[in-house]
Design an enzyme around this catalytic site. Structure first.
Site, PDB file in Angstrom:
ATOM      1  N   ARG A 220       0.851  -1.183   0.000  1.00 18.43           N
ATOM      2  CA  ARG A 220       0.000   0.000   0.000  1.00 18.43           C
ATOM      3  C   ARG A 220       0.894   1.243   0.000  1.00 18.43           C
ATOM      4  O   ARG A 220       1.945   1.276   0.647  1.00 18.43           O
ATOM      5  CB  ARG A 220      -0.916   0.019   1.227  1.00 18.43           C
ATOM      6  CG  ARG A 220      -2.074  -0.973   1.153  1.00 18.43           C
ATOM      7  CD  ARG A 220      -3.063  -0.606   0.056  1.00 18.43           C
ATOM      8  NE  ARG A 220      -4.253  -1.448   0.030  1.00 18.43           N
ATOM      9  CZ  ARG A 220      -4.403  -2.540  -0.686  1.00 18.43           C
ATOM     10  NH1 ARG A 220      -3.376  -2.974  -1.421  1.00 18.43           N
ATOM     11  NH2 ARG A 220      -5.537  -3.225  -0.672  1.00 18.43           N
ATOM     12  N   GLU A 249      -3.008   7.973  -4.322  1.00 18.89           N
ATOM     13  CA  GLU A 249      -3.329   7.030  -5.388  1.00 18.89           C
ATOM     14  C   GLU A 249      -4.769   7.243  -5.833  1.00 18.89           C
ATOM     15  O   GLU A 249      -5.654   7.299  -4.979  1.00 18.89           O
ATOM     16  CB  GLU A 249      -3.154   5.594  -4.892  1.00 18.89           C
ATOM     17  CG  GLU A 249      -3.298   4.550  -5.979  1.00 18.89           C
ATOM     18  CD  GLU A 249      -3.002   3.137  -5.502  1.00 18.89           C
ATOM     19  OE1 GLU A 249      -3.876   2.269  -5.692  1.00 18.89           O
ATOM     20  OE2 GLU A 249      -1.912   2.918  -4.944  1.00 18.89           O
ATOM     21  N   HIS A 268      -1.135   0.220  -9.957  1.00 14.49           N
ATOM     22  CA  HIS A 268      -1.778  -0.764  -9.074  1.00 14.49           C
ATOM     23  C   HIS A 268      -2.325  -1.931  -9.905  1.00 14.49           C
ATOM     24  O   HIS A 268      -3.504  -2.285  -9.818  1.00 14.49           O
ATOM     25  CB  HIS A 268      -2.904  -0.118  -8.272  1.00 14.49           C
ATOM     26  CG  HIS A 268      -3.169  -0.817  -6.970  1.00 14.49           C
ATOM     27  ND1 HIS A 268      -3.567  -0.170  -5.832  1.00 14.49           N
ATOM     28  CD2 HIS A 268      -3.096  -2.133  -6.621  1.00 14.49           C
ATOM     29  CE1 HIS A 268      -3.733  -1.023  -4.848  1.00 14.49           C
ATOM     30  NE2 HIS A 268      -3.440  -2.233  -5.297  1.00 14.49           N
TER      31      HIS A 268
END
Length: 307
Positions: A220, A249, A268
């Site tokens: 993360r 993000e 991602h």
């Protein structure tokens, strides 16, 4: 399941994916279209904020679709008296493969060399006989260790308990993070995102890394201080960073990380969408069978610890 016992009634939703529905049935569960009749809920296709609309006191077990569940904690869905499981480990192989790709591409400068239009020679690194630190060595880390074996890499693993990880040369508790950072040629971040792990890697930690070392984050974005990372990349205090996750993000256009020549960023995408459903269906199949048999479930969420 005990002889004569009724199959557990399970609701899959709010979207009823065919592969997930079939997994429930194959494992001995009974799919119900009425969530009010369900004792278990397999969540698929909705946001955490929608969850509370379907949850009720009769739900005893909830299967969440993601490995990282910080958004579920933010939505405050967890209630006493229920068992929650997540998909931790379900996507381990695909994410570990992506981590390996980032490592190889970064150390070999493939991300910059592929765009060259002039024949040049560069001094690149290698994974062969290197030292790889895996910070948060859960399912992804264990899968990555298997993939690193042909390279003869020496793996230093960090887990909460410090229990030895198969294939790792040494396993440490989190208080030994500095030692791992100092020794590693590549540092892979695989820890869960919690309040305690926010900015786990900051300016001080980046300053401990070797000048040629690469930082790989497939966990993360919040685990790494982005401002500190930008400065480390600009100054050349580390070799580079391979990031599949960022903070913020999505990474906004114009963010300094985009301009760092020694940063390799992917959106991602470590767990491709075409592989996500089979991985989730496999976890659902296993956990429904375990639930029906009264066995311990896989991927149990520790609400007190936040993952």
């Amino acid at each position: 399941m005990n002889p004569g016992a009724q199959p557990p009634k399970i609701y899959v939703g709010p979207q009823q994916n065919p592969q997930v529905l079939e997994a429930v049935k194959e494992a001995g569960g009974e799919v119900t279209d009425n969530v009010a009749d369900a004792e278990a809920l397999v969540w698929f296709g909705g946001s955490p904020k929608q969850f509370l609309e379907l949850d009720h006191d009769g739900i005893r077990w909830v299967q969440l679709p993601s490995a990282g569940i910080e958004s579920w904690f933010a939505a405050e869905i967890f209630r006493p008296g229920k068992v929650y499981t997540c998909a931790a480990g379900s996507y381990a192989d695909t994410v570990a493969e992506h981590a390996l790709a980032l490592m190889l591409a970064g150390l070999r400068h493939l991300h910059t060399l592929a765009g060259e239009r002039t024949w040049t020679r560069v001094q690149s690194g290698t994974l062969l006989e290197s030292t790889v630190g895996i910070v948060g060595c859960g399912g992804i880390g264990r899968a990555l260790i298997r993939m690193l074996a042909p390279f003869g890499a020496r793996v230093l693993a960090i887990t909460r308990s410090g229990t030895p990880i198969p294939g790792a040369a040494q396993t440490f508790t989190p208080d030994r993070l500095d030692d791992v950072l100092i020794e590693s040629d590549v540092v892979v971040i695989g820890a869960p995102a919690t309040a305690d792990t926010r900015h786990l890697i900051g300016a001080r930690e980046l300053g401990l890394m070797r000048s040629h070392a690469w930082l790989i984050n497939i966990a993360r974005g919040s685990l790494v201080d982005s401002d500190a990372l930008v400065e480390a990349l600009r100054s050349g205090s580390i070799g580079g960073a391979g990031l599949d996750v960022t903070d913020p993000e999505p990474l906004p256009d114009g963010h300094p990380l985009w301009d760092a020549p020694n940063a390799l960023i992917t959106p991602h995408s470590a767990n491709p969408s075409q592989l996500l459903i089979p991985g989730l269906a496999a976890r659902v199949r296993e956990n429904v069978a375990r639930y029906a048999a009264g066995e311990e479930l896989v991927g149990l969420v520790d609400v007190a610890r936040g993952y």
